[in-house]
Write a protein that holds these residues in place. Structure first.
Motif, PDB file in Angstrom:
ATOM      1  N   MET A   1       0.841  -1.197   0.000  1.00 24.39           N
ATOM      2  CA  MET A   1       0.000   0.000   0.000  1.00 24.39           C
ATOM      3  C   MET A   1       0.880   1.253   0.000  1.00 24.39           C
ATOM      4  O   MET A   1       1.733   1.424   0.866  1.00 24.39           O
ATOM      5  N   ARG A   2       0.687   2.110  -0.993  1.00 21.55           N
ATOM      6  CA  ARG A   2       1.443   3.359  -1.045  1.00 21.55           C
ATOM      7  C   ARG A   2       0.868   4.349  -0.042  1.00 21.55           C
ATOM      8  O   ARG A   2      -0.337   4.485   0.101  1.00 21.55           O
ATOM      9  N   ARG A   3       1.760   5.035   0.650  1.00 21.68           N
ATOM     10  CA  ARG A   3       1.354   6.007   1.660  1.00 21.68           C
ATOM     11  C   ARG A   3       1.923   7.373   1.316  1.00 21.68           C
ATOM     12  O   ARG A   3       2.941   7.476   0.635  1.00 21.68           O
ATOM     13  N   LYS A   4       1.284   8.409   1.842  1.00 15.80           N
ATOM     14  CA  LYS A   4       1.830   9.749   1.747  1.00 15.80           C
ATOM     15  C   LYS A   4       2.685   9.998   2.983  1.00 15.80           C
ATOM     16  O   LYS A   4       2.192   9.914   4.116  1.00 15.80           O
ATOM     17  N   LEU A   5       3.965  10.252   2.769  1.00 15.29           N
ATOM     18  CA  LEU A   5       4.905  10.409   3.873  1.00 15.29           C
ATOM     19  C   LEU A   5       5.675  11.719   3.736  1.00 15.29           C
ATOM     20  O   LEU A   5       6.057  12.121   2.624  1.00 15.29           O
ATOM     21  N   ILE A   6       5.915  12.345   4.860  1.00 12.38           N
ATOM     22  CA  ILE A   6       6.822  13.487   4.936  1.00 12.38           C
ATOM     23  C   ILE A   6       8.009  13.047   5.782  1.00 12.38           C
ATOM     24  O   ILE A   6       7.847  12.770   6.979  1.00 12.38           O
ATOM     25  N   VAL A   7       9.160  12.919   5.182  1.00 19.73           N
ATOM     26  CA  VAL A   7      10.374  12.502   5.873  1.00 19.73           C
ATOM     27  C   VAL A   7      11.165  13.755   6.232  1.00 19.73           C
ATOM     28  O   VAL A   7      11.371  14.639   5.388  1.00 19.73           O
ATOM     29  N   VAL A   8      11.620  13.851   7.467  1.00 19.83           N
ATOM     30  CA  VAL A   8      12.323  15.036   7.947  1.00 19.83           C
ATOM     31  C   VAL A   8      13.647  14.611   8.567  1.00 19.83           C
ATOM     32  O   VAL A   8      13.666  13.839   9.536  1.00 19.83           O
ATOM     33  N   SER A   9      14.746  15.086   8.020  1.00 17.67           N
ATOM     34  CA  SER A   9      16.075  14.769   8.548  1.00 17.67           C
ATOM     35  C   SER A   9      16.994  15.949   8.286  1.00 17.67           C
ATOM     36  O   SER A   9      16.734  16.780   7.414  1.00 17.67           O
ATOM     37  N   ASN A  10      18.091  16.021   9.036  1.00 14.12           N
ATOM     38  CA  ASN A  10      19.014  17.131   8.832  1.00 14.12           C
ATOM     39  C   ASN A  10      19.620  17.087   7.432  1.00 14.12           C
ATOM     40  O   ASN A  10      19.629  18.085   6.714  1.00 14.12           O
ATOM     41  N   ARG A  11      20.129  15.933   7.042  1.00 16.63           N
ATOM     42  CA  ARG A  11      20.690  15.777   5.697  1.00 16.63           C
ATOM     43  C   ARG A  11      19.678  15.096   4.798  1.00 16.63           C
ATOM     44  O   ARG A  11      18.967  14.199   5.215  1.00 16.63           O
ATOM     45  N   GLY A  12      19.656  15.517   3.559  1.00 10.92           N
ATOM     46  CA  GLY A  12      18.709  14.969   2.616  1.00 10.92           C
ATOM     47  C   GLY A  12      19.319  13.937   1.688  1.00 10.92           C
ATOM     48  O   GLY A  12      20.519  13.636   1.766  1.00 10.92           O
ATOM     49  N   PRO A  13      18.514  13.382   0.776  1.00  7.93           N
ATOM     50  CA  PRO A  13      18.994  12.343  -0.136  1.00  7.93           C
ATOM     51  C   PRO A  13      19.827  12.874  -1.284  1.00  7.93           C
ATOM     52  O   PRO A  13      20.429  12.102  -2.022  1.00  7.93           O
ATOM     53  N   VAL A  14      19.856  14.200  -1.453  1.00  7.97           N
ATOM     54  CA  VAL A  14      20.632  14.796  -2.532  1.00  7.97           C
ATOM     55  C   VAL A  14      21.075  16.181  -2.087  1.00  7.97           C
ATOM     56  O   VAL A  14      20.387  16.859  -1.320  1.00  7.97           O
ATOM     57  N   SER A  15      22.251  16.590  -2.511  1.00 11.81           N
ATOM     58  CA  SER A  15      22.722  17.954  -2.278  1.00 11.81           C
ATOM     59  C   SER A  15      23.226  18.513  -3.599  1.00 11.81           C
ATOM     60  O   SER A  15      23.515  17.759  -4.545  1.00 11.81           O
ATOM     61  N   PHE A  16      23.364  19.825  -3.664  1.00 11.48           N
ATOM     62  CA  PHE A  16      23.634  20.481  -4.944  1.00 11.48           C
ATOM     63  C   PHE A  16      24.893  21.330  -4.866  1.00 11.48           C
ATOM     64  O   PHE A  16      25.249  21.866  -3.814  1.00 11.48           O
ATOM     65  N   SER A  17      25.557  21.436  -6.009  1.00 11.57           N
ATOM     66  CA  SER A  17      26.727  22.291  -6.138  1.00 11.57           C
ATOM     67  C   SER A  17      26.790  22.775  -7.585  1.00 11.57           C
ATOM     68  O   SER A  17      25.923  22.451  -8.406  1.00 11.57           O
ATOM     69  N   ARG A  18      27.829  23.537  -7.909  1.00 16.31           N
ATOM     70  CA  ARG A  18      28.068  23.986  -9.277  1.00 16.31           C
ATOM     71  C   ARG A  18      29.322  23.318  -9.811  1.00 16.31           C
ATOM     72  O   ARG A  18      30.358  23.289  -9.156  1.00 16.31           O
ATOM     73  N   GLY A  19      29.239  22.772 -11.012  1.00 18.07           N
ATOM     74  CA  GLY A  19      30.395  22.162 -11.632  1.00 18.07           C
ATOM     75  C   GLY A  19      31.323  23.192 -12.227  1.00 18.07           C
ATOM     76  O   GLY A  19      31.047  24.394 -12.210  1.00 18.07           O
TER      77      GLY A  19
END
Length: 471
Positions: A1-19
């Motif tokens: 069963m798919r659920r609607k979830l809000i996950v909250v953590s200090n670090r996320g699954p992706v971070s961004f930078s400039r190449g």
């Protein structure tokens, strides 16, 4: 069963930078927590709220981002931009080291900590402020999807659930703590109003979860001591790894190349440790235990070596920087005492190089995991999963993983250096059939209780709470 979830953590699954070309680059988030939680993204409708940490993160903070996983699963990412000084106080003064040290029993109480006016300012203007910022982002998302369950994670976010609960009493809130929960007396390191706020924040959740029943019971005892007799829904749910993903990584080109290099120059028997340079990981005592082993068994000299692959951790914090120096000094001292010709007892590498760590997992004869305290410790599960040498795990009785793996490891008291030396020797001298039996048992357990089983265990607990409330 798919659920609607809000996950909250200090670090996320992706971070961004400039190449170098000026284009935005997305990098997969590191750390065991985000790695484990990524399994949610393909199974459920997830909005992930995390701190904006890099400069590019901060440029993207506020507006939700539509992202996809490597396998194409969509999720929403919301980065919370904190005021820089507030985040520094939150992370580098309160969360680390204060809470981390409390929860891992690391303070030398005769001397530290000294809780002064600067710490109280860091609490009020850092930890409280950042938790309030997280809570505001959660409330925005609950306005958009009021039927979503909110999953808070770890010691960074003890206060946010109370802010959310007070604003939306009907919200479904869960908190998973990934570090040990100490016994009640140790919480008295903190001033009364702060330790109360932490426990009250946790009690704002419908459900709180820990990796082991030991940490869960400590939490219940602490609540009784600090808050009083209240109803608490607490469960233990030991985290694990994505076995398919990890086995695929072990067969990758990067890991195979690193493995070939390790295998080409390894000694006859290889002791491996893979850790962060965190005081709780107990690296210095591990080196001393290896020294005692070489003292007691000179026949092992030049035949056995230790490969220590350590990821530098939180070097902005003085206690962590000092411990890294202690690690380097101890390795040098042992090597100066015992090295002969081309043989060096301890090969110490300090770098963030996970493929090399996985390659070392495949090559260990003994895997040393001697943390003073650890919420779980996934090294104890990752290593045996891919090991190719019938390796034996030497595991601290204070690591959460010990509750699951005790029957198949050499157990050690992390403060007993002589005992650790003896355990390493037993591991090195076990017969092949027993080594293989233990390794295969750990593998079977990890496969059966993988990260997806961990996720479903928590969701089932939430469902049970919902059904109970409806009755």
């Amino acid at each position: 069963m798919r659920r609607k979830l809000i996950v909250v953590s200090n670090r996320g699954p992706v971070s961004f930078s400039r190449g170098d070309d000026g284009e935005r680059v997305a990098r997969r988030g590191g750390g065991g927590l985000t790695t484990a939680l990524r399994g949610l993204l393909s199974l459920h409708d997830v909005t992930w709220i995390a701190s904006a940490i890099s400069d590019e993160d901060r440029a993207l903070a506020g507006a939700p981002l539509d992202e996809t996983t490597r396998d194409g699963a969509p999720f929403r990412l919301r980065l919370v931009g904190h005021e820089r000084q507030a985040y520094d106080r939150f992370y580098n003064v309160v969360a680390n080291p204060m809470l981390w040290f409390v929860q891992h029993y690391l303070w030398e109480l005769a001397y530290t900590p000294g809780i002064d006016g600067a710490f109280h300012t860091a609490w009020d203007e850092g930890y409280v402020a950042v938790n309030a910022g997280f809570a505001a982002a959660v409330l925005d998302e609950l306005d958009r999807q009021p039927d979503a369950a909110v999953f808070f994670h770890d010691y960074h976010l003890y206060l946010a659930p109370r802010f959310v609960r007070d604003a939306v009493p009907s919200a479904t809130l869960v908190h998973f703590t990934h570090v040990p929960w100490p016994q009640p007396d140790y919480w008295h390191v903190l001033p009364q109003e702060i330790r109360y706020a932490i426990h009250d924040g946790m009690l704002a959740n419908d459900l709180v979860a820990f990796h082991t029943d030991r940490w869960r019971q400590n939490f219940l005892d602490s609540v009784r001591d600090i808050v009083g007799d209240v109803d608490v829904h607490a469960v233990s749910a030991p985290i694990s790894i994505d076995t398919d993903e990890f086995e695929a990584l072990a067969a990758s080109d990067a890991v195979l190349a690193a493995e070939a290099e390790i295998e080409a120059r390894r000694p006859e028997r290889l002791i491996v440790r893979v850790d962060r340079t965190d005081p709780s990981k107990n690296v210095v005592r591990g080196f001393r235990a290896f020294e005692l082993l070489l003292d007691a068994h000179p026949e092992l000299r030049r035949r056995v070596g230790m490969l220590a692959l350590l990821d530098p951790s939180r070097q902005e914090i003085p206690e962590y920087a000092e411990y890294l120096g202690a690690i380097q000094r101890e390795a040098r001292r042992v090597n100066d005492r015992f090295q002969e010709f081309a043989w060096q007892p301890i090969e110490l590498e300090i770098a963030d190089d996970f493929p090399r760590s996985v390659a070392a997992y495949k090559q260990f004869d003994v895997l040393l995991v001697n943390a003073t305290m650890d919420g779980m410790n996934l090294v104890a599960k990752e290593g045996p999963l891919v090991n190719a040498r019938d390796g034996v795990v030497v595991l601290s009785e204070n690591a959460g993983a010990h509750a699951e793996l005790a029957d198949w490891v050499e157990s050690v008291n992390p403060y007993d250096v002589a005992g650790q030396a003896d355990a390493i020797y037993r591991a090195l001298t076990l017969d092949v059939a027993e080594r293989r039996r233990r390794l295969e048992a750990i593998r079977a357990h990890v496969h059966e209780h993988d990260v997806n089983a961990w996720i479903e265990l928590q969701l089932a607990a939430v469902d049970r709470l919902g059904a109970s409330a409806r009755r």
